[in-house]
Design an enzyme around this catalytic site. Structure first.
Site, PDB file in Angstrom:
ATOM      1  N   ASP A 187      -1.502   5.874  18.877  1.00  0.00           N
ATOM      2  CA  ASP A 187      -2.198   5.745  17.586  1.00  0.00           C
ATOM      3  C   ASP A 187      -1.689   6.822  16.621  1.00  0.00           C
ATOM      4  O   ASP A 187      -0.889   7.673  16.992  1.00  0.00           O
ATOM      5  CB  ASP A 187      -3.720   5.849  17.786  1.00  0.00           C
ATOM      6  N   HIS A 512       2.252   1.143  24.867  1.00  0.00           N
ATOM      7  CA  HIS A 512       1.288   0.995  23.767  1.00  0.00           C
ATOM      8  C   HIS A 512       1.580   2.127  22.785  1.00  0.00           C
ATOM      9  O   HIS A 512       1.026   3.222  22.871  1.00  0.00           O
ATOM     10  CB  HIS A 512      -0.143   1.094  24.316  1.00  0.00           C
ATOM     11  N   ASP A 557       3.514  -2.875  32.444  1.00  0.00           N
ATOM     12  CA  ASP A 557       4.419  -2.493  31.353  1.00  0.00           C
ATOM     13  C   ASP A 557       4.241  -3.484  30.206  1.00  0.00           C
ATOM     14  O   ASP A 557       5.111  -4.299  29.923  1.00  0.00           O
ATOM     15  CB  ASP A 557       5.869  -2.479  31.857  1.00  0.00           C
ATOM     16  N   GLU A 566       0.037   3.737  27.573  1.00  0.00           N
ATOM     17  CA  GLU A 566       0.182   4.373  26.263  1.00  0.00           C
ATOM     18  C   GLU A 566       1.063   5.613  26.441  1.00  0.00           C
ATOM     19  O   GLU A 566       1.441   5.953  27.565  1.00  0.00           O
ATOM     20  CB  GLU A 566      -1.201   4.743  25.688  1.00  0.00           C
TER      21      GLU A 566
HETATM   22  O1  G3I Z   1     -15.378  13.321  32.586  1.00  0.00           O
HETATM   23  C1  G3I Z   1     -15.349  12.270  33.563  1.00  0.00           C
HETATM   24  C2  G3I Z   1     -15.409  12.837  34.944  1.00  0.00           C
HETATM   25  O2  G3I Z   1     -16.625  13.496  35.102  1.00  0.00           O
HETATM   26  C3  G3I Z   1     -15.220  11.707  35.966  1.00  0.00           C
HETATM   27  O3  G3I Z   1     -15.147  12.244  37.252  1.00  0.00           O
HETATM   28  C4  G3I Z   1     -13.947  10.941  35.673  1.00  0.00           C
HETATM   29  C5  G3I Z   1     -13.780   9.740  36.582  1.00  0.00           C
HETATM   30  O4  G3I Z   1     -12.791   8.852  36.100  1.00  0.00           O
HETATM   31  O5  G3I Z   1     -13.974  10.485  34.352  1.00  0.00           O
HETATM   32  C6  G3I Z   1     -14.033  11.522  33.410  1.00  0.00           C
HETATM   33  O6  G3I Z   1     -13.962  11.019  32.100  1.00  0.00           O
HETATM   34  C7  G3I Z   1     -12.753  10.432  31.733  1.00  0.00           C
HETATM   35  C8  G3I Z   1     -12.180  11.225  30.572  1.00  0.00           C
HETATM   36  O7  G3I Z   1     -11.017  10.582  30.099  1.00  0.00           O
HETATM   37  C9  G3I Z   1     -11.835  12.657  30.938  1.00  0.00           C
HETATM   38  O8  G3I Z   1     -10.779  12.729  31.843  1.00  0.00           O
HETATM   39  C10 G3I Z   1     -13.007   8.994  31.326  1.00  0.00           C
HETATM   40  O9  G3I Z   1     -13.394   8.251  32.436  1.00  0.00           O
HETATM   41  C11 G3I Z   1     -11.765   8.389  30.731  1.00  0.00           C
HETATM   42  O10 G3I Z   1     -12.074   7.125  30.202  1.00  0.00           O
HETATM   43  C12 G3I Z   1     -11.237   9.271  29.638  1.00  0.00           C
HETATM   44  O11 G3I Z   1     -10.012   8.756  29.191  1.00  0.00           O
HETATM   45  C13 G3I Z   1      -9.521   9.289  27.990  1.00  0.00           C
HETATM   46  C14 G3I Z   1      -9.318   8.152  26.995  1.00  0.00           C
HETATM   47  O12 G3I Z   1      -8.718   8.670  25.816  1.00  0.00           O
HETATM   48  C15 G3I Z   1     -10.593   7.444  26.618  1.00  0.00           C
HETATM   49  O13 G3I Z   1     -11.460   8.292  25.965  1.00  0.00           O
HETATM   50  C16 G3I Z   1      -8.198   9.959  28.286  1.00  0.00           C
HETATM   51  O14 G3I Z   1      -8.420  11.118  29.080  1.00  0.00           O
HETATM   52  C17 G3I Z   1      -7.507  10.363  27.002  1.00  0.00           C
HETATM   53  O15 G3I Z   1      -6.207  10.806  27.321  1.00  0.00           O
HETATM   54  C18 G3I Z   1      -7.436   9.188  26.044  1.00  0.00           C
HETATM   55  O16 G3I Z   1      -6.924   9.675  24.840  1.00  0.00           O
HETATM   56  C19 G3I Z   1      -6.571   8.719  23.864  1.00  0.00           C
HETATM   57  C20 G3I Z   1      -7.334   9.097  22.611  1.00  0.00           C
HETATM   58  O17 G3I Z   1      -8.717   8.889  22.820  1.00  0.00           O
HETATM   59  C21 G3I Z   1      -6.831   8.333  21.390  1.00  0.00           C
HETATM   60  N1  G3I Z   1      -5.417   8.452  21.263  1.00  0.00           N
HETATM   61  C22 G3I Z   1      -4.707   7.986  22.424  1.00  0.00           C
HETATM   62  C23 G3I Z   1      -5.062   8.783  23.646  1.00  0.00           C
HETATM   63  C24 G3I Z   1      -4.275   8.365  24.860  1.00  0.00           C
HETATM   64  O18 G3I Z   1      -4.672   7.160  25.407  1.00  0.00           O
HETATM   65  O1  9MR Z   2      -4.529   1.961  20.020  1.00  0.00           O
HETATM   66  C1  9MR Z   2      -5.655   2.628  20.540  1.00  0.00           C
HETATM   67  C2  9MR Z   2      -5.235   3.662  21.556  1.00  0.00           C
HETATM   68  O2  9MR Z   2      -4.445   4.655  20.943  1.00  0.00           O
HETATM   69  C3  9MR Z   2      -6.430   4.267  22.260  1.00  0.00           C
HETATM   70  O3  9MR Z   2      -6.036   5.051  23.348  1.00  0.00           O
HETATM   71  C4  9MR Z   2      -7.349   3.188  22.770  1.00  0.00           C
HETATM   72  C5  9MR Z   2      -8.618   3.735  23.379  1.00  0.00           C
HETATM   73  O4  9MR Z   2      -9.340   4.502  22.507  1.00  0.00           O
HETATM   74  O5  9MR Z   2      -7.696   2.290  21.738  1.00  0.00           O
HETATM   75  C6  9MR Z   2      -6.594   1.644  21.151  1.00  0.00           C
HETATM   76  O6  9MR Z   2      -7.036   0.817  20.151  1.00  0.00           O
HETATM   77  C7  9MR Z   2      -7.615  -0.380  20.561  1.00  0.00           C
HETATM   78  C8  9MR Z   2      -9.123  -0.331  20.334  1.00  0.00           C
HETATM   79  O7  9MR Z   2      -9.729   0.660  21.124  1.00  0.00           O
HETATM   80  C9  9MR Z   2      -9.739  -1.693  20.598  1.00  0.00           C
HETATM   81  N1  9MR Z   2      -9.099  -2.715  19.831  1.00  0.00           N
HETATM   82  C10 9MR Z   2      -7.654  -2.805  20.075  1.00  0.00           C
HETATM   83  C11 9MR Z   2      -6.974  -1.511  19.749  1.00  0.00           C
HETATM   84  C12 9MR Z   2      -5.457  -1.521  19.978  1.00  0.00           C
HETATM   85  O8  9MR Z   2      -4.920  -2.631  20.438  1.00  0.00           O
END
Ligand code: G3I
Ligand code: 9MR
Length: 593
Positions: A187, A512, A557, A566
């Site tokens: 993103d 992604h 993939d 991503e």
């Molecule tokens: O904190 C809990 C922990 O207590 C538990 O044991 C564990 C079990 O899976 O989960 C932990 O939470 C996770 C959290 O990351 C911290 O590691 C969530 O399940 C998991 O869904 C979460 O994923 C994050 C994701 O965003 C969704 O929020 C990823 O770490 C993080 O790298 C990812 O970051 C995104 C940004 O939001 C938007 N930009 C892209 C980026 C990469 O995908």
């Molecule tokens: O593109 C977004 C990505 O960078 C984030 O990691 C992800 C989770 O927050 O969300 C992606 O965006 C999606 C959104 O959450 C739901 N609608 C579709 C978007 C991209 O295809």
């Protein structure tokens, strides 16, 4: 005539024989290995997955005309997660430089790979150049970006203060300029918390291996100045980061973001309004840590960047002071959206525990200033936990910094250093446990918990921890362990992919990543690390192309898969560290690798 017919029959027979021989031995994706190759003196492991008859394996020249080494496959063993049979081909004893394939009767032959010094140099460089490719607010000219050139996007010179971030001096709707920085991931938003660990990791790579980075040329616009390219690249983000601090009180905004994610479009086409949102303690402390570290690092380049080190330190101290006054302001996006308009639905990066951010910021500020008051402001060893670094877990970044500067600290820290050292080594030992018996022989994969969102960064950060242990002890087992995880990222894994775009024979092709999806170029932007298998990915992104439910195989993939495929800055940075560290160390090893 009879002779002619006989010879035709013979020829046809021979051709058939040859053809059937060729059909029997085809290139096989079932042979999993580092698709780039191996250092001459390092461990060299390939894993055959699926049913196979066992017996001998052959290391051959790429045309398979000459066998240079023969070895014995290990007994079959069920993989820890999928239970598929695996066998190991260990050809560590073979040390001659060259290009080879592994030929395994009944299975096929591997991708060609190299045995040579500097086998990871290109991927080390490319993973850092990946940051250039994701710069915001600038055009990428063909001269530096090749076929991935693109016009500028996101000038970010008219960013609005979101209602959640409004203050007396900066009410809602105040227009700010906050250009530059890296896009976070697939993103286009810019998140302070995730920038924190990313910049900390890159600056630490430089602090640990300065000679390697001084010799590096990434072919970016700043290459050729007197500053190592890694520091020029980090500066692109640092200049942005500094604008995320409210000069009126020292607090730092959580992120610079659109209200919702943009579509899969190029940067120049993305025009939605951007906002800075709510100041909070985690963002402010990560900012304090990174700017303190930056002050220390860029101080050595004060001729090139006059005043930068002082500005960074001043910004850091002000951030620290804000956090002292506001120690528990957590970012809770759902709660924020109940209170303020517009709703913000982009990445949350909401951390519910900021005790580790306090430790990291204190360690950096103390190391830079040598003022005991920073060290004593926190409990540096609150418990025996050693959480692997990740965006919400930064305690170890502080420990690594203290150890890195151990000869230059006051007694306040000196008293704790033996214990911190002991814990880092114990942590490394714990990571290493069982890796020699594991089916893929990697440190990665000890537990199902390794396969989370961004699991590639788990492998890379484990690698960094092992490099720390190697630096502390000189014991080469840690270096081998680190290398095993680089092998994992480059192909020795249950998916068969190299997770680095542009590197390996079967690299990910459809991450992604908005520019990679939206540009007209078939190949994705190179040097970017895919998130990798994530046990819960299918539930999280609802992509329908996953083929397996085994935690180490839940990967597709496919650009729909933001939960397994991503790319992100906090995943690329530890890859930069790991690949650069093994390169630096193989050039100047403490002991043989
Ligand atoms: O904190 C809990 C922990 O207590 C538990 O044991 C564990 C079990 O899976 O989960 C932990 O939470 C996770 C959290 O990351 C911290 O590691 C969530 O399940 C998991 O869904 C979460 O994923 C994050 C994701 O965003 C969704 O929020 C990823 O770490 C993080 O790298 C990812 O970051 C995104 C940004 O939001 C938007 N930009 C892209 C980026 C990469 O995908
Ligand atoms: O593109 C977004 C990505 O960078 C984030 O990691 C992800 C989770 O927050 O969300 C992606 O965006 C999606 C959104 O959450 C739901 N609608 C579709 C978007 C991209 O295809």
């Amino acid at each position: 005539m009879r002779n002619y017919i006989t010879s035709r029959i013979c020829c046809t027979f021979l051709c058939l024989l040859l053809l059937s021989g060729l059909q029997a031995q085809q290139q096989s994706e079932r042979i999993r290995l580092n698709q780039l190759g191996f250092y001459p003196a390092a461990e060299k492991i390939a894993v055959v997955v699926g049913e196979s008859q066992g017996g001998k394996f052959y290391l051959k020249t790429p045309d398979r005309s000459k066998t240079v080494y023969t070895g014995q496959l290990s007994q079959a063993k069920p993989s820890e997660f999928s239970k598929k049979p695996t066998r190991v081909a260990d050809f560590s004893q073979f040390t001659n430089a060259g290009t080879y394939v592994l030929d395994i009767p009944g299975v096929g032959y591997s991708y060609p790979f190299e045995i040579k010094n500097e086998v990871h140099k290109e991927v080390a460089d490319a993973s850092l150049k990946g940051f250039y490719f994701i710069r915001a607010s600038t055009a990428l000219p063909e001269k530096y970006a090749g076929k991935w050139n693109r016009p500028a996007g996101h000038p970010d010179n008219k960013v609005l203060v979101h209602a959640s971030a409004a203050s007396g001096q900066r009410p809602e709707g105040t227009v700010l300029s906050s250009p530059r920085g890296w896009y976070d991931a697939g993103d286009y938003n810019k998140y302070v918390v995730n920038s924190g660990i990313t910049m900390g990791t890159l600056l630490s790579a430089y602090e640990d291996f300065p000679e390697f980075f001084k010799a590096q040329n990434l072919d970016i616009p700043e290459s050729g100045n007197k500053v190592p390219d890694v520091l020029d690249e980090v500066l692109w983000n640092l200049r942005w980061l500094l604008t995320m601090q409210d000069p009126n009180d020292g607090g730092v905004y959580h992120k610079l973001t659109t209200a919702n994610f943009e579509g899969m479009i190029m940067p120049a086409a993305a025009k939605n309004q951007r906002y800075v949102v709510q100041k909070n303690t985690a963002a402010t402390l990560d900012f304090a840590a990174v700017t303190a570290q930056a002050s220390r690092v860029y101080r050595n380049f004060s001729q090139e960047f006059p005043g930068l080190a002082d500005s960074c330190l001043q910004a850091s101290v002000r951030a620290w002071e804000w956090a002292q006054k506001n120690p528990k302001v957590l970012y809770d996006q759902n709660a924020m959206n109940k209170q303020f308009e517009p709703d913000v639905t982009t990445g949350a990066y909401g951390d519910r525990d900021v005790s580790d951010e306090f430790i990291w910021a204190a360690a950096e500020l103390y190391t830079t200033t040598k003022k005991d008051s920073y060290y004593t402001a926190v409990t540096m060893l609150p418990d025996a936990l050693m959480p692997l670094p990740s965006w919400p877990q930064v305690r170890l970044l502080g420990y690594y910094t203290l150890l890195r500067h151990e000869n230059n600290l006051t007694p306040a820290a000196q008293k704790d250093l033996p214990e911190i050292k002991k814990r880092v080594i114990a942590f490394a030992n714990q990571l290493m446990e069982g890796s020699a018996e594991r089916s893929y022989r990697t440190v990665m994969g000890k537990s199902e918990k390794d396969y989370i969102w961004g699991s590639s960064s788990v492998a890379a950060n484990q690698g960094i921890a092992l490099i720390q242990a190697y630096q502390l002890t000189g014991d080469k087992k840690y270096l081998s362990g680190a290398l095993s995880n680089l092998d994992y990222l480059l192909g020795r894994n249950a998916t068969g992919y190299s997770f680095v775009t542009g590197y390996g024979d079967k690299p990910v092709m459809n991450p992604h990543h908005r520019p990679s999806v939206a540009d007209a170029v078939a190949e994705p932007v190179p040097g970017l690390l895919s998130g990798g298998p994530n046990a819960r990915a299918a539930q999280q992104d609802k992509c329908t192309t996953y083929q397996s439910t085994s935690p180490d195989e839940v990967f597709t993939d496919d650009d729909c898969s933001y939960a397994s495929n991503e790319i992100a800055i906090n995943w690329n940075a530890p890859l930069v560290y790991l690949a650069s560290a093994v390169e630096a160390l193989q050039a100047k090893p403490k002991k043989d690798m």
